[in-house]
Design an enzyme around this catalytic site. Structure first.
Site, PDB file in Angstrom:
ATOM      1  CG  PHE A 126      -2.146  -0.235   1.116  1.00  0.00           C
ATOM      2  CD1 PHE A 126      -2.617  -1.033  -0.133  1.00  0.00           C
ATOM      3  CD2 PHE A 126      -3.287   0.064   1.739  1.00  0.00           C
ATOM      4  CE1 PHE A 126      -4.097  -1.230  -0.411  1.00  0.00           C
ATOM      5  CE2 PHE A 126      -4.684  -0.188   1.602  1.00  0.00           C
ATOM      6  CZ  PHE A 126      -5.011  -1.012   0.438  1.00  0.00           C
ATOM      7  CD  GLN A 240      -5.919   9.125   4.602  1.00  0.00           C
ATOM      8  OE1 GLN A 240      -6.738   8.423   4.910  1.00  0.00           O
ATOM      9  NE2 GLN A 240      -4.585   9.266   4.979  1.00  0.00           N
ATOM     10  CG  HIS A 242      -8.843   7.711  -0.738  1.00  0.00           C
ATOM     11  ND1 HIS A 242      -8.812   7.505  -2.137  1.00  0.00           N
ATOM     12  CD2 HIS A 242      -8.605   6.597   0.239  1.00  0.00           C
ATOM     13  CE1 HIS A 242      -8.173   6.368  -2.108  1.00  0.00           C
ATOM     14  NE2 HIS A 242      -8.072   5.875  -0.999  1.00  0.00           N
ATOM     15  CG  LEU A 256     -12.629   5.302  -1.113  1.00  0.00           C
ATOM     16  CD1 LEU A 256     -12.018   6.720  -1.067  1.00  0.00           C
ATOM     17  CD2 LEU A 256     -12.019   4.709   0.326  1.00  0.00           C
ATOM     18  CD  GLU A 259      -3.732   3.961  -0.434  1.00  0.00           C
ATOM     19  OE1 GLU A 259      -3.260   4.956  -0.469  1.00  0.00           O
ATOM     20  OE2 GLU A 259      -3.464   3.244   0.478  1.00  0.00           O
ATOM     21  NE  ARG A 290      -5.414   5.921   1.924  1.00  0.00           N
ATOM     22  CZ  ARG A 290      -6.111   5.315   2.349  1.00  0.00           C
ATOM     23  NH1 ARG A 290      -6.820   5.701   3.715  1.00  0.00           N
ATOM     24  NH2 ARG A 290      -6.530   3.865   2.032  1.00  0.00           N
ATOM     25  CG  HIS A 355     -11.145   7.687   2.957  1.00  0.00           C
ATOM     26  ND1 HIS A 355     -12.112   6.892   2.894  1.00  0.00           N
ATOM     27  CD2 HIS A 355     -10.107   7.127   3.352  1.00  0.00           C
ATOM     28  CE1 HIS A 355     -11.652   5.743   3.125  1.00  0.00           C
ATOM     29  NE2 HIS A 355     -10.598   5.653   3.323  1.00  0.00           N
ATOM     30  NE  ARG A 390      -6.947   6.079   7.592  1.00  0.00           N
ATOM     31  CZ  ARG A 390      -7.431   5.050   6.913  1.00  0.00           C
ATOM     32  NH1 ARG A 390      -6.676   3.805   6.979  1.00  0.00           N
ATOM     33  NH2 ARG A 390      -8.152   5.384   5.876  1.00  0.00           N
TER      34      ARG A 390
END
Length: 588
Positions: A126, A240, A242, A256, A259, A290, A355, A390
Site C-alpha cells: 500500500f 484525510q 482520499h 471511494l 487505494e 494519500r 475519507h 493515515r
C-alpha cells in the site's frame, strides 16, 4: 429538576454499553463477552452494513510472509513518519506490536484472507509502506472482517440492537452511568443503564460535500457525545482526503475507488494525458502518501489540467483483465453499477474526497480511556494513531488491536466498581432535548428549520472553507457561517412519519455535525503551518514548534499539547526516511 418518566420509555441495562456496531465496536464486544462481562451493542444502522464494510484494500501487520525483513518496528516507523511525527508514539507502538495478534484472531475466527499457494497469508504494497504488509480479501477486506466479527459475536450470543440512536451519554459526578436515545423505527425513548461505555461511533467526514461516507454515518456523533460528557477532541483539523472519489452520479459523489487500484498498478493522468505524479513524488509516484496524491490531484484540477467535470483520470485498463477481476472486484462492480463503466477498458474520473477522521476523541494510550471515568473511545471515534496522515490499512488493524485492549480494560473497570450513582436530572435533560424536537417548540411558523437543509448548507461551508487547502480568511468566514447555522439549528423541528423517525435522527446528525465543524475550523485556524493533510496556503512551511496536537473543548476551544518523542527502537527508522521539504505539497 422534577420529572416523570414516560410510560413508553424503554429501560435497558448492561455492565458495558458499546455504541457503534462496526469493526471496532464488535471487537470490543467480543472481548467483553469472552471475559464473561454483560455487554450490549447498539448502533444507528444495520450491523451488516456498518462503515467498516466499505474498507476495501487491506489490513496491516508486519507478518513478514512476503518480505521477511519487515518488523513491528518498521511498521511503527512508517506510521510515525507518515503521520508527520504527530502520532502518539505509545499508541503507534501498541498497534504495531499487536497487529500480528489481530490478524491471528481474525484467521482463527474464519476470515478468508487471500493466501499464497503454500498457505501463507498474502500481503501487498500500500502507499508509503516500506514492505508488503497489507493483508487482504480481494477488495472486500472490510466487508469480510465485519462478517467474521459478526459471526464470532453471534457465537458468543452478544446482544446487538442496531436501530437505536444514542443522543446523550449520561454522566454523574464525572462518571458514566449510561446513555439515552431512541429507536429509529418506532421512536421509543431508550434509557440504557451501564457502568461503562465504549464509544465506537465513527468520525466526522460526512460534514464535507464529497465524502466516501454514506449520508447517515460519520456525522460527528462521537465528537458531540464525548464533548458533552466532559471529554476532549484531539486533531479535529486533521482529515484525510482520499485521492480517488468518483464524481458521478451526483448522489454517489465521493464514493471511494480503493487505494488497492493504485496498489495493483493504477496510473493517474490529467486531462492532457500526463502522468502527473512525476511532478509531485517521482520516486513513489501513485504509491505516495494519500495526502500528497490528494493534493496533487487537487492541484491539477484547480490549475486547469483537470477534466471538464473537475477530476483527474485513474487508469487500470492496462492491467490484465483477470488481475482486475481477481484483485479489484468491488471497484469493477461499483463502476459498472453506478456508471456502466468497464474499468478493464476505460479510465475512472476521480477527485479528492473526505475519507477519514485522523482526529477524534482524546484517549490514553494504554487503555483508550477518555479522562471521563467509565468512558472509552476506539476506532475512528478516537485519535492518536494517525497524526497528519493515515497509512492505508492502518485503520482496520487499529480496530482489532484496541478493540481487544479496551474491551479487557472496560471489563476490569466494571468489576472493580463499588458504587454507581444515577442522576435523574441527567436523564431528564436528555429526555427533554428529544421532546423539544418532536413537539415543535424550537421552531414556530416560518422560523421552523429542517435538518436536511441545514446539513447541506454545512457541507457546502466545510467544502468551501476547510477542504484540501485552507487559509485564515476562509477559516474565519467558515466559522462565521457555522455560527449562523448554529442559530438556525435552534429552530429545527423533527416530523416523524409512517416510515419511522429518520427525521429525528437527522436532527441529531446535524447537532453532531455542527459541533464537529466548529472544532475542525477552530483547530485548523490555530495550526498555522502546512503538515500532512493540513495545507495552509498562508503558512506553507512545517514548524517544529507545532509538532503536537490541538485539543478542543466547547468552552476552551483549541489548546496546544506537544507530542512526546518516540522511543529509539523506531524513531531512528522513521527519521531515516523523513522528507521535510514542502516541494509538491502545497498549492499557493
Amino acid at each position: 429538576m422534577k420529572t416523570t418518566t414516560p410510560s413508553s420509555e424503554r429501560i435497558l441495562s448492561a455492565s458495558v454499553l458499546v455504541i457503534g456496531t462496526g469493526g471496532a465496536g464488535l471487537r470490543a464486544a467480543i472481548e467483553l463477552a469472552e471475559r464473561g462481562v454483560d455487554v450490549l451493542g447498539v448502533g444507528k444502522r444495520r450491523t451488516h452494513d456498518a462503515h467498516t464494510t466499505l474498507a476495501a484494500g487491506g489490513i496491516n501487520a508486519a507478518l513478514g510472509t512476503m518480505d521477511p525483513d519487515d518488523s513491528w518496528q518498521q511498521h511503527a516507523a512508517d506510521t510515525l513518519r507518515e503521520s508527520y511525527f504527530l502520532a502518539d508514539p505509545a499508541i503507534v507502538e501498541t498497534v504495531a506490536r499487536g497487529a500480528a495478534r489481530g490478524i491471528d484472531d481474525l484467521a482463527r475466527w474464519g476470515m478468508p484472507f487471500a493466501r499464497e499457494d503454500d498457505g501463507r497469508i498474502s500481503q501487498r504494497f500500500f502507499g508509503a509502506h516500506t514492505y508488503r504488509r497489507t493483508c487482504y480479501a480481494g477488495d472486500y477486506t472490510g466487508l469480510e472482517i465485519q462478517r467474521t466479527l459478526m459471526r464470532r459475536a453471534a457465537e458468543l450470543q452478544v446482544p446487538i440492537i442496531d436501530t437505536v440512536y444514542i443522543t446523550r451519554l449520561l454522566v454523574s459526578e464525572g462518571r458514566i452511568f449510561g446513555a439515552y436515545g431512541f429507536d429509529i423505527v418506532d421512536g421509543t425513548p431508550v434509557v440504557i443503564h451501564a457502568d461503562a461505555v465504549i464509544l465506537a461511533a465513527g468520525g466526522h467526514t460526512r460534514i464535507w460535500r464529497n465524502t466516501s461516507s454514506r449520508r447517515d454515518e460519520n456525522t460527528g456523533d462521537s465528537f458531540r457525545l464525548a464533548a458533552l460528557a466532559g471529554g476532549r477532541i484531539r486533531d479535529a483539523e486533521l482529515v484525510q482526503f482520499h485521492p480517488s472519489g468518483i464524481l458521478e452520479p451526483a448522489e454517489a459523489a465521493g464514493t471511494l475507488v480503493s487505494e488497492a487500484a493504485r496498489g495493483e498498478g493504477g496510473i493517474l493522468r490529467n486531462a492532457l494525458g500526463e502522468r502527473f505524479m512525476e511532478r509531485y513524488d517521482p520516486e513513489r509516484m501513485e504509491l505516495s502518501t494519500r495526502d500528497r496524491v490528494a493534493l496533487a490531484g487537487y492541484t491539477e484540477i484547480i490549475e486547469g489540467r483537470g477534466t471538464p467535470n473537475g477530476g483527474v483520470l485513474l487508469d487500470v485498463s492496462h492491467l490484465p483483465r483477470e488481475q482486475i477481476l481477481e484483485k479489484l472486484p468491488r471497484v469493477y462492480r461499483t463502476l459498472i453499477d453506478l456508471q456502466m463503466l468497464d474499468i478493464t477498458e476505460q479510465p475512472i474520473e476521480v477527485a479528492p474526497t473526505a475519507h477519514y477522521s485522523m482526529g477524534g476523541v482524546w484517549v490514553r494510550a494504554d487503555d483508550h480511556g477518555t479522562g471521563v471515568d467509565g468512558l472509552y473511545a476506539i476506532g475512528e471515534a478516537s485519535s492518536g494513531l494517525h497524526g497528519a496522515n493515515r497509512l492505508g490499512g492502518n485503520s482496520l488493524i487499529e480496530l482489532l488491536v484496541y478493540g481487544r485492549i479496551t474491551g479487557a480494560e472496560a471489563a476490569a473497570y466494571v468489576r472493580d466498581l463499588t458504587r454507581v450513582r444515577r442522576d435523574p436530572d441527567a436523564v431528564a435533560e436528555a429526555r427533554d432535548e428529544v421532546s423539544r424536537l418532536l413537539t415543535g417548540e424550537p421552531g414556530i411558523g416560518s422560523r421552523a428549520e429542517t435538518p436536511r437543509r441545514l446539513q447541506r448548507a454545512l457541507r457546502d461551508v466545510m467544502t468551501e472553507h476547510a477542504g484540501v487547502v485552507r487559509n485564515e480568511a476562509g477559516l474565519l468566514a467558515g466559522l462565521a457561517r457555522i455560527a449562523e447555522l448554529d442559530e438556525r439549528a435552534a429552530h429545527v423541528t423533527a416530523h416523524p412519519d409512517i416510515a419511522g423517525f429518520d427525521d429525528l435522527a437527522h436532527a441529531f446528525d446535524l447537532y453532531g455535525s455542527l459541533l464537529a465543524a466548529r472544532a475542525t475550523l477552530e483547530c485548523a485556524l490555530e495550526r498555522r503551518e502546512t503538515r500532512g493533510c493540513h495545507n495552509r496556503s498562508d503558512y506553507p512551511e512545517t514548524h517544529e514548534s507545532l509538532r503536537g496536537s490541538f485539543v478542543w473543548t466547547p468552552d476552551a476551544g483549541a489548546v496546544f499539547e506537544p507530542v512526546p518523542d518516540a522511543p529509539e527502537s523506531f524513531r531512528a527508522l522513521a527519521q531515516a526516511g523523513a522528507d521535510d521539504s514542502v516541494e509538491g505539497k502545497l498549492v499557493e
